[in-house]
Enzyme design. Structure first.
Site, mmCIF file in Angstrom:
data_model
loop_
_atom_site.group_PDB
_atom_site.id
_atom_site.type_symbol
_atom_site.label_atom_id
_atom_site.label_comp_id
_atom_site.label_asym_id
_atom_site.label_seq_id
_atom_site.Cartn_x
_atom_site.Cartn_y
_atom_site.Cartn_z
ATOM 1 N N CYS A 1 -1.967 -23.396 80.903
ATOM 2 C CA CYS A 1 -2.291 -22.628 79.784
ATOM 3 C C CYS A 1 -3.967 -22.795 79.355
ATOM 4 O O CYS A 1 -4.078 -23.884 78.741
ATOM 5 C CB CYS A 1 -1.400 -22.567 78.625
ATOM 6 S SG CYS A 1 -1.694 -21.455 77.248
ATOM 7 N N CYS B 1 -4.146 -22.669 75.614
ATOM 8 C CA CYS B 1 -3.894 -23.758 74.776
ATOM 9 C C CYS B 1 -4.515 -24.833 75.083
ATOM 10 O O CYS B 1 -4.898 -25.762 73.883
ATOM 11 C CB CYS B 1 -2.217 -23.922 75.465
ATOM 12 S SG CYS B 1 -1.227 -22.549 75.606
ATOM 13 N N ASP B 2 -5.135 -25.226 76.096
ATOM 14 C CA ASP B 2 -5.564 -26.644 76.361
ATOM 15 C C ASP B 2 -7.169 -26.540 76.732
ATOM 16 O O ASP B 2 -7.686 -27.615 77.213
ATOM 17 C CB ASP B 2 -4.733 -27.292 77.625
ATOM 18 C CG ASP B 2 -3.536 -27.415 77.124
ATOM 19 O OD1 ASP B 2 -3.217 -27.581 75.888
ATOM 20 O OD2 ASP B 2 -2.358 -27.387 78.185
#
Length: 312
Positions: free
Chosen positions: A135, A138-139
């Site tokens: 992701c 997300c990261d």
């Protein structure tokens, strides 16, 4: 007894709920163990949904308005983990919930979608969450001004590489072939990006690092092994369908599935089990596009409406 149980809260499930309730069903529940929105909420950019007001917005922002609209006609969201589906002799369905709870429904739409597949290289599991991710939204922030790698050759891989180029100092796209499954325009956009380097005809042999996390990747290339020193790699190598709730105690599925585990449906999203429908990424030949998942949900709901009406 519920008129209709919808399992899954992504675009397919939400669309199904909208069409079912607007079509007149009064007792429709969408079972989803998290917030509605689905996997697409993790996407960094959506720009190909027809009529989209803000092309290029994140998947989270794109999906943020769906629940309000889809619940307007009475769709209910129940926070629950569905563990199975069983059909009863009277034609109704048991929806098995965690904690040995059971809900009964006249018809069921399964829209549980899919999850990212692991690539299978050595060290992937060891460093998952510590340098290996699926992701970028997300990261990606954790790699600001650092070099990262992206593994894959589909639309998601190339789109996420472009997204990461706005954060990282450099992005390496690793792909096992010369050609790409991604749309040519997307690939061309990536090739014109000065911060992106393509490494084709290559695979990841091993991820290595220490207790602090990932330090680099050993690649198998046409010219031998290459040590790519990056603290992060994002893998986009396909999806596994979330079909476990369709599996019976004997190991077989409640309905027909094709190779790969996707549910076999007709053009009405009907399975071979009367009253059981499947929509979105879980069904066979799904293109893995939001617009198609939403359309699947609408079709499944209309089919369920017809099925329920004919029960009386």
């Amino acid at each position: 007894m519920l008129d209709l149980a919808i399992i899954g809260g992504g675009p397919a499930g939400l669309s199904a709920g909208l069409y079912a309730t607007r079509g007149g069903l009064k007792n429709v529940v969408m079972f989803e163990k998290g917030e509605p929105g689905g996997q697409i909420t993790g996407s960094s950019e959506i720009e190909n949904y027809p009529g989209q007001k803000n092309p290029g917005e994140s998947g989270f922002d794109f999906m943020s308005t769906w629940w309000k609209q889809c619940s307007h006609f009475g769709l209910t969201h129940t926070w629950a983990n569905v563990t199975g589906i069983r059909k009863n002799e009277d034609g109704s369905f048991d929806i098995l919930l965690e904690g040995d709870k059971i809900e009964k429904a006249k018809a069921v739409i399964v829209a549980t979608g899919s999850t990212p597949r692991r690539a299978g290289f050595k060290g992937e599991d060891e460093f998952f969450g510590r340098g290996v991710s699926t992701c970028a939204t997300c990261d990606g922030f954790f790699y600001k001004n650092k070099e990262v790698a992206v593994l894959g050759g589909g639309d998601t891989a190339i789109e996420e590489a472009i997204y990461l180029s706005n954060i990282a100092s450099k992005v390496y796209i690793i792909h096992r072939r010369d050609g790409f499954r991604a749309a040519p325009t997307t690939v061309e956009k990536a090739r014109k990006n000065e911060k992106i380097e393509f490494i084709t005809n290559a695979t990841i042999k091993e991820a290595y690092g220490d207790k602090a996390g990932l330090s680099g990747l050993i690649l198998n290339t046409q010219n031998g092994e290459r040590d790519l020193k990056v603290p992060g790699v994002f893998t986009f190598v396909g999806l596994n369908v979330n079909n476990e709730i369709l599996r019976l105690e004997d190991g077989f599925f409640i309905c027909d599935v094709v190779d790969g585990g996707q549910v076999d449906v007709d053009l009405k999203m009907q399975t071979n089990v009367a009253g059981l429908f499947a929509a979105g990424d879980i069904r066979k030949d799904a293109p893995k596009q939001v617009v198609v998942a939403a359309a699947d949900g609408a079709v499944a709901a209309l089919s369920a409406l017809s099925y329920i009406e004919n029960l009386h």
